[in-house]
Each structure stands twice: as structure tokens, then as C-alpha cells.
Scaffold this motif. Structure first.
Motif, PDB file in Angstrom:
ATOM      1  N   GLY A 270       0.777  -1.238   0.000  1.00 26.40           N
ATOM      2  CA  GLY A 270       0.000   0.000   0.000  1.00 26.40           C
ATOM      3  C   GLY A 270       0.809   1.288   0.000  1.00 26.40           C
ATOM      4  O   GLY A 270       0.260   2.351   0.244  1.00 26.40           O
ATOM      5  N   ARG A 271       2.115   1.229  -0.292  1.00 25.08           N
ATOM      6  CA  ARG A 271       2.896   2.472  -0.282  1.00 25.08           C
ATOM      7  C   ARG A 271       3.064   3.021  -1.696  1.00 25.08           C
ATOM      8  O   ARG A 271       2.768   2.359  -2.679  1.00 25.08           O
ATOM      9  N   VAL A 272       3.543   4.269  -1.779  1.00 22.96           N
ATOM     10  CA  VAL A 272       3.866   4.882  -3.068  1.00 22.96           C
ATOM     11  C   VAL A 272       5.375   4.802  -3.234  1.00 22.96           C
ATOM     12  O   VAL A 272       6.115   5.093  -2.298  1.00 22.96           O
ATOM     13  N   LEU A 273       5.829   4.411  -4.401  1.00 27.19           N
ATOM     14  CA  LEU A 273       7.270   4.274  -4.594  1.00 27.19           C
ATOM     15  C   LEU A 273       7.708   4.973  -5.877  1.00 27.19           C
ATOM     16  O   LEU A 273       7.028   4.870  -6.901  1.00 27.19           O
ATOM     17  N   PHE A 274       8.818   5.688  -5.796  1.00 26.18           N
ATOM     18  CA  PHE A 274       9.373   6.360  -6.971  1.00 26.18           C
ATOM     19  C   PHE A 274      10.788   5.853  -7.240  1.00 26.18           C
ATOM     20  O   PHE A 274      11.517   5.521  -6.300  1.00 26.18           O
ATOM     21  N   ALA A 275      11.153   5.836  -8.523  1.00 31.31           N
ATOM     22  CA  ALA A 275      12.577   5.714  -8.905  1.00 31.31           C
ATOM     23  C   ALA A 275      12.795   6.862  -9.884  1.00 31.31           C
ATOM     24  O   ALA A 275      12.156   6.900 -10.951  1.00 31.31           O
ATOM     25  N   ILE A 276      13.667   7.814  -9.506  1.00 33.70           N
ATOM     26  CA  ILE A 276      13.719   9.091 -10.226  1.00 33.70           C
ATOM     27  C   ILE A 276      15.161   9.445 -10.585  1.00 33.70           C
ATOM     28  O   ILE A 276      16.042   9.416  -9.716  1.00 33.70           O
ATOM     29  N   PRO A 277      15.391   9.792 -11.854  1.00 33.40           N
ATOM     30  CA  PRO A 277      16.736  10.282 -12.190  1.00 33.40           C
ATOM     31  C   PRO A 277      17.006  11.594 -11.457  1.00 33.40           C
ATOM     32  O   PRO A 277      16.132  12.476 -11.408  1.00 33.40           O
ATOM     33  N   TRP A 278      18.189  11.734 -10.868  1.00 29.29           N
ATOM     34  CA  TRP A 278      18.535  12.971 -10.138  1.00 29.29           C
ATOM     35  C   TRP A 278      20.046  13.134 -10.176  1.00 29.29           C
ATOM     36  O   TRP A 278      20.760  12.257  -9.699  1.00 29.29           O
ATOM     37  N   HIS A 279      20.507  14.232 -10.739  1.00 29.94           N
ATOM     38  CA  HIS A 279      21.949  14.517 -10.845  1.00 29.94           C
ATOM     39  C   HIS A 279      22.749  13.289 -11.308  1.00 29.94           C
ATOM     40  O   HIS A 279      23.771  12.929 -10.714  1.00 29.94           O
ATOM     41  N   GLY A 280      22.241  12.636 -12.356  1.00 31.16           N
ATOM     42  CA  GLY A 280      23.006  11.535 -12.948  1.00 31.16           C
ATOM     43  C   GLY A 280      22.955  10.224 -12.189  1.00 31.16           C
ATOM     44  O   GLY A 280      23.703   9.287 -12.494  1.00 31.16           O
ATOM     45  N   ARG A 281      22.094  10.107 -11.163  1.00 28.81           N
ATOM     46  CA  ARG A 281      21.905   8.848 -10.431  1.00 28.81           C
ATOM     47  C   ARG A 281      20.409   8.565 -10.383  1.00 28.81           C
ATOM     48  O   ARG A 281      19.608   9.359 -10.861  1.00 28.81           O
ATOM     49  N   ILE A 282      20.026   7.450  -9.744  1.00 26.97           N
ATOM     50  CA  ILE A 282      18.614   7.123  -9.570  1.00 26.97           C
ATOM     51  C   ILE A 282      18.301   7.099  -8.074  1.00 26.97           C
ATOM     52  O   ILE A 282      18.957   6.388  -7.301  1.00 26.97           O
ATOM     53  N   VAL A 283      17.300   7.878  -7.687  1.00 28.59           N
ATOM     54  CA  VAL A 283      16.857   7.904  -6.291  1.00 28.59           C
ATOM     55  C   VAL A 283      15.618   7.020  -6.170  1.00 28.59           C
ATOM     56  O   VAL A 283      14.660   7.185  -6.934  1.00 28.59           O
ATOM     57  N   VAL A 284      15.652   6.077  -5.246  1.00 27.47           N
ATOM     58  CA  VAL A 284      14.506   5.185  -5.031  1.00 27.47           C
ATOM     59  C   VAL A 284      13.937   5.448  -3.640  1.00 27.47           C
ATOM     60  O   VAL A 284      14.661   5.446  -2.647  1.00 27.47           O
ATOM     61  N   GLY A 285      12.656   5.707  -3.567  1.00 24.35           N
ATOM     62  CA  GLY A 285      12.033   5.934  -2.254  1.00 24.35           C
ATOM     63  C   GLY A 285      10.550   6.168  -2.408  1.00 24.35           C
ATOM     64  O   GLY A 285      10.049   6.241  -3.508  1.00 24.35           O
ATOM     65  N   THR A 286       9.864   6.242  -1.380  1.00 24.96           N
ATOM     66  CA  THR A 286      10.326   6.273  -0.016  1.00 24.96           C
ATOM     67  C   THR A 286       9.438   5.395   0.849  1.00 24.96           C
ATOM     68  O   THR A 286       8.430   4.874   0.354  1.00 24.96           O
ATOM     69  N   THR A 287       9.785   5.292   2.092  1.00 27.17           N
ATOM     70  CA  THR A 287       8.990   4.528   3.047  1.00 27.17           C
ATOM     71  C   THR A 287       8.208   5.519   3.914  1.00 27.17           C
ATOM     72  O   THR A 287       8.358   6.728   3.758  1.00 27.17           O
TER      73      THR A 287
END
Ligand SMILES: Cc1cc2nc3c(=O)[nH]c(=O)nc-3n(C[C@H](O)[C@H](O)[C@H](O)COP(=O)(O)OP(=O)(O)OC[C@H]3O[C@@H](n4cnc5c(N)ncnc54)[C@H](O)[C@@H]3O)c2cc1C
Length: 510
Positions: A270-287
């Protein structure tokens, strides 16, 4: 610079407004006050944005998920503010394409209709038209996405930004507008006359010296620590905040090549999750997990780490090895208690303004995206000229936003200051990081950086992008900073040790 600020504070008999806390809320509120004609001082206990405001998911968003909660007012307000952030600081905030992969046919109309509503609510603030994508279009946008059972997807647009750089830019704008601000200045007491708050006592964390600042109005913008200041005002004040923690991990770009972000509106739990390009890396979150106490350096809990790993594997094809996890960070949300809310995820992100019997104003809750509206509402309580921050271009404003608003080379975050910065040494601090040595000097001279951590965590984003590389860069940063601030070798060593103990918390346990 710091000496001048301390002298100015010492020679000011009374401020119109003292703002306590230098995160998004405090910086926004101080800027709002200064631009409305109030003599304004902001005091920050640590560094600007050291708390929650450097640890967000970096979204400038209306909050698609608040639509699910039926909170249309909050979505509308945030969409308006999203537009303002993108217009007033195009060097720091830009649009990003998000793709929701659908693994059941019903999801296509379900999310398609929801996102069309998001577009309609956005009106002229819409960043692009949402639409349903075919399976092959989803695979093209998200090349690594889990393909088994994929039916298609939905594309929508939202905003993305650099949170700590935005905070530093608010600081610079505050100074441009005649306001005063000091970091490493903790408020340790409130002054009162006839039961009304009449100022603060603060401690200079560098010298241990204490000083009083008289003020007509004191505003508490201390985020997750707001109850501490309220209890300094009145020991009997009940806690109004609960704290929930969200963690992220950072992966190399190959986990999600391309320019689109992945959005999972509802994970199996039941959570929302993102994987987002940011400054040349991938940010995955969140809890989103309740924690009993607020903390300055929250650490991801084992079940948060397990959740993130498991979902990277489920949606991006494979489980990253510990070496591939470049960094991880946690942030804590200040959520205002609502008796009826059953879990922290159900508590509204709307903001709250409280005025205590002694006239201490507390502003808390909300989100980064709505910082300006929160500030406007807080300063409306004390008056002054009409608000002008809705259209106020922030320090460094420039028309250049890069292709399709995408974040280009790192130094774009300095906006119109970038050419001045390029006059300083451009040799890299570390081969794996895009930051130049001259940025250390720049940060100390122009952005009140006082420590290795200030430079590596919030003036540059090295710690958030690659914790190991930032540890390797720390001795060089300490030397450059010592030269600029006139410090000795003992200070350098203490700085490196201090940074090491913080940065260890950003490393994935081996
Ligand atoms: C995991 C996570 C993800 C998020 N993602 C997003 C997102 O993508 N988009 C979005 O819009 N919002 C997001 N948010 C929300 C947003 O980050 C917060 O609402 C916002 O940063 C809160 O800012 P603040 O200024 O109120 O608090 P803070 O940034 O914590 O600032 C409070 C400051 O007060 C200082 N302070 C405390 N006590 C004292 C004292 N005695 N004297 C002086 N100073 C003091 C602290 O040092 C601190 O710097 C996210 C939040 C979390 C936790």
C-alpha cells in the motif's frame, strides 16, 4: 562574513521578526517577512536545511496521492505553488516525466482518469498532458522496467528540484532582500515580558557565547523539533507532532536509463514508490514509518532497507549489490496529529499555524512544495505590506533551464552565478563526482558553509549521490575549507572525523 553577522545581531536593539529554524519553512517565512518590510533575523541551530529539508524525495508536486485521499484543496494549492517554484527558480526546479507501469488492464483507465483530473485541476499550471501509453512505449520510457505481465502505462508530468540548493538559494534571496540569518546558532530560551514572548536567547555553537535578540514577533519553524520550542514557551504544552520516517537509496543510472521516472502508486503493502533520475543517479524511495523520537541523523531501519531492495528487484529487474548502492538517506516528516487518522500515511500534509497564549507563532506540517504558501499564511498573521513572493524571482534566476527543463550539468544549480563560480578552480574534488574544488571556496565565501559536512551534504550533494566518494573527498575539502576559513590542522582532522561518522550512516551495511 560570520563575524559581521554577529556584530550586526549584537548592535540591533530589536527585530520585528525572529524566525527560529532554517529549513524550507523558516527560510521561506523569513523571506516572506523581509519582503513585506519587517526587520528579520533567522537563527538555525545546525546548518541551513540540515533537517528534513535536505532529505526529501526532491519532488515539486501537487501530490497525486492526496487526490486518492480526496483532498482537492491541498492538491490545488500545491499545484499553484509547483508552478511558482518552477517559474521563480528555473535553475533549481524543472518538470519531469513520470510513468506508471500497469500490470492489470483496470489500472489503465483507473490511473488514467485520476491523472486527467490532476491535469484539469492544474489548469494553466499543467506541465504536460497525461496519457495512456502502450506496452512498447512504457518499455521505451523505462527500459529496465519489469516486463512480465506489463499491459501498458500512464505518463504524467510533475516537478523535480534540488532541495538543499533551493534552501541555500532562499537564504541568498533573504540576504539580497535585507534580511539577516545565522547558522550554528541554537535558540536555547525565550525572552518574555508580561507573559508575552519578546525575543530569544541563542548560543553561538562555534564559540559557546550566548546572546539575546529582542523581537516583536518570534516564529517557531523548527520542523520535527517544534514541540521542543513550544515547551520552552510553556512546559505544559502538549505535543502536537508525530514523526514519520522515509528512506531512500541511490543507484547508478543503469538501473533506470532514460529521462522518465518510475512511479508505483500502490505497492503490495500500500505504499507509493518512486525511482527518479537525479543529478546523474537514480533515487529510489520512499517509506513511511512512524518513529518515537525526532532525530538529526535518522538511519534507515532494517525493514525499510529490505522494502526498498525488494522493490528495486521487483520493478527494475535485479537486486543491487551492496557496492552498487551509492548512498542512502532518511528524513523525518513533521505531521500534525489528527485524532481520527489511523496511520501516519493517512495524516494530511496540510500545514498548521498555532499562536500560543504568549504569542509564539508555530508554523509546521505542509511540504517543501508549499513552503511559500505556509510562509505567506504565517506572515499574514502579523501584517505588513502585501505579499510579493508569488512572483519573486529567487537568487540566481536565469532563463536557461536546459533541454526540456531537464537538469543539465551540475553547475546549472548556481543559475546566473555560474560564470562567477567558473572563475574559481574547476579541477574536480573527486573523479566520480561532478563538483569542482572552487565550489568549496565559493560555499564558504558566499553560502555560509562552515564545515566539511555543509559542503559535501548541502552546498554540493556529494554525500547524497555517492557516500564512499564523498568520504574520499573529505580530506581535500577540509584542506580547502581550512585555507578559506583560516583554520589549523587540528580543526581539519576534527572535521574529517566528524564527517566520517555522519557519512558512515549513508553507506549500505556490508
Ligand atoms: C522522506 C521525506 C520525503 C519528502 N519528500 C518531499 C517531496 O518530494 N516534496 C515535497 O514537497 N515535500 C517532501 N517532504 C516534506 C518536506 O521535506 C518537509 O515538509 C519540509 O522539508 C519541512 O521543512 P521544515 O523547515 O518545516 O523542517 P526542517 O527542514 O527540519 O527545518 C527545521 C530546522 O529547525 C532547526 N532547529 C530546530 N531546533 C532549533 C532551535 N532550538 N534553534 C534554532 N534552530 C532549530 C533544525 O536544525 C532544522 O534545520 C518529504 C519529507 C520526508 C521526510
Amino acid at each position: 562574513m560570520r563575524g559581521d553577522i554577529l556584530r550586526e545581531i549584537g548592535s540591533t536593539p530589536q527585530w520585528d521578526v525572529v524566525v527560529v529554524g532554517g529549513g524550507a519553512t523558516g527560510l521561506g517565512t523569513a523571506l516572506e517577512a523581509a519582503t513585506r518590510g519587517h526587520g528579520t533575523l533567522l537563527l538555525e541551530a545546525e546548518d541551513f536545511a540540515k533537517g528534513t529539508s535536505s532529505r526529501s524525495t526532491k519532488l515539486v508536486h501537487g501530490g497525486v496521492r492526496y487526490l486518492q485521499q480526496g483532498n482537492v484543496k491541498l492538491v490545488l494549492e500545491a499545484l499553484r505553488e509547483r508552478g511558482r517554484m518552477l517559474r521563480n527558480a528555473p535553475h533549481l526546479a524543472h518538470k519531469r516525466a513520470f510513468v506508471i507501469p500497469a500490470y492489470a488492464y483496470w489500472e489503465l483507465p483507473f490511473y488514467g482518469v485520476g491523472l486527467t483530473l490532476y491535469d484539469v485541476l492544474a489548469g494553466k499550471e499543467r506541465l504536460g498532458r497525461s496519457r495512456v501509453l502502450s506496452k512498447s512505449a512504457v518499455e521505451a520510457a523505462l527500459p529496465t522496467v519489469h516486463q512480465k505481465g506489463l499491459k501498458g502505462g500512464i505518463l504524467y508530468y510533475d516537478g523535480q528540484f534540488d532541495d538543499a540548493r533551493f534552501a541555500i538559494t532562499l537564504l541568498r534571496t533573504l540576504l539580497d532582500e535585507g534580511g539577516t540569518a545565522l547558522n550554528y546558532a541554537r535558540v536555547i530560551g525565550l525572552l518574555k515580558s508580561n507573559g508575552t514572548v519578546s525575543g530569544v536567547t541563542a548560543e553561538d555553537r562555534e564559540t559557546g557565547q550566548r546572546f539575546d535578540c529582542a523581537a516583536k514577533v518570534v516564529i517557531n519553524a523548527t520542523g520535527i523539533f517544534s514541540d521542543d520550542l513550544r515547551q520552552m514557551d510553556s512546559p505544559a504544552a502538549a505535543n502536537i507532532l508525530t514523526v514519520s520516517q522515509g528512506s531512500h537509496l541511490v543507484l547508478p543510472r543503469e538501473f533506470l536509463p532514460g529521462d522518465s521516472a518510475l512511479m508505483i502508486p500502490r505497492t503490495s503493502d500500500g505504499r507509493v514508490l518512486f525511482a527518479i533520475p537525479w543529478h546523474g543517479r537514480i533515487v529510489v524511495g520512499t517509506t513511511d514509518d512512524p518513529v518515537p523520537e525526532p532525530a538529526y541523523e535518522p538511519r534507515a531501519m532494517p525493514d525499510e532497507r529490505a522494502f526498498l531492495l525488494e522493490h528495486v528487484e521487483r520493478y527494475l529487474g535485479r537486486r543491487p549489490s551492496p557496492n552498487e548502492i551509492l548512498s542512502m538517506w532518511s528524513g523525518q516528516r513533521p505531521l500534525v496529529r489528527r485524532a481520527e487518522a489511523s496511520s501516519t500515511a493517512a495524516i494530511s500534509r496540510d500545514h498548521t499555524i498555532l499562536i500560543s497564549p504568549s504569542k509564539l507563532i508555530t508554523i509546521t506540517g505542509g511540504k517543501w512544495t508549499t513552503y511559500r504558501k505556509m510562509a505567506e499564511d504565517a506572515i499574514d498573521r502579523i501584517g505588513g505590506s502585501a505579499s510579493r513572493t508569488a512572483g519573486l524571482r529567487l537568487h540566481g534566476w536565469t532563463e536557461e533551464t536546459g533541454p526540456d527543463g531537464a537538469c543539465g550539468a551540475w553547475q546549472q544549480v548556481y543559475g546566473s552565478d555560474a560564470p562567477l563560480l567558473r572563475a574559481l578552480p574547476q579541477k574536480l574534488l573527486h573523479p566520480s563526482l561532478p563538483f569542482a574544488q572552487g565550489e568549496v571556496t565559493w560555499a564558504a565565501r558566499n553560502e555560509m558553509a562552515r564545515s566539511v559536512e555543509d559542503v559535501l551534504a548541502r552546498r554540493t550533494r556529494a554525500l547524497f549521490l555517492d557516500a564512499r566518494a564523498s568520504l574520499e573527498a573529505a580530506p581535500l575539502v577540509a584542506r580547502l575549507l581550512a585555507e578559506e576559513l583560516g583554520r589549523d590542522a587540528t580543526w581539519e582532522r576534527a572535521q574529517i572525523d566528524g564527517f566520517r561518522s555522519i557519512a558512515n550512516g549513508y553507506l549500505w551495511p556490508q
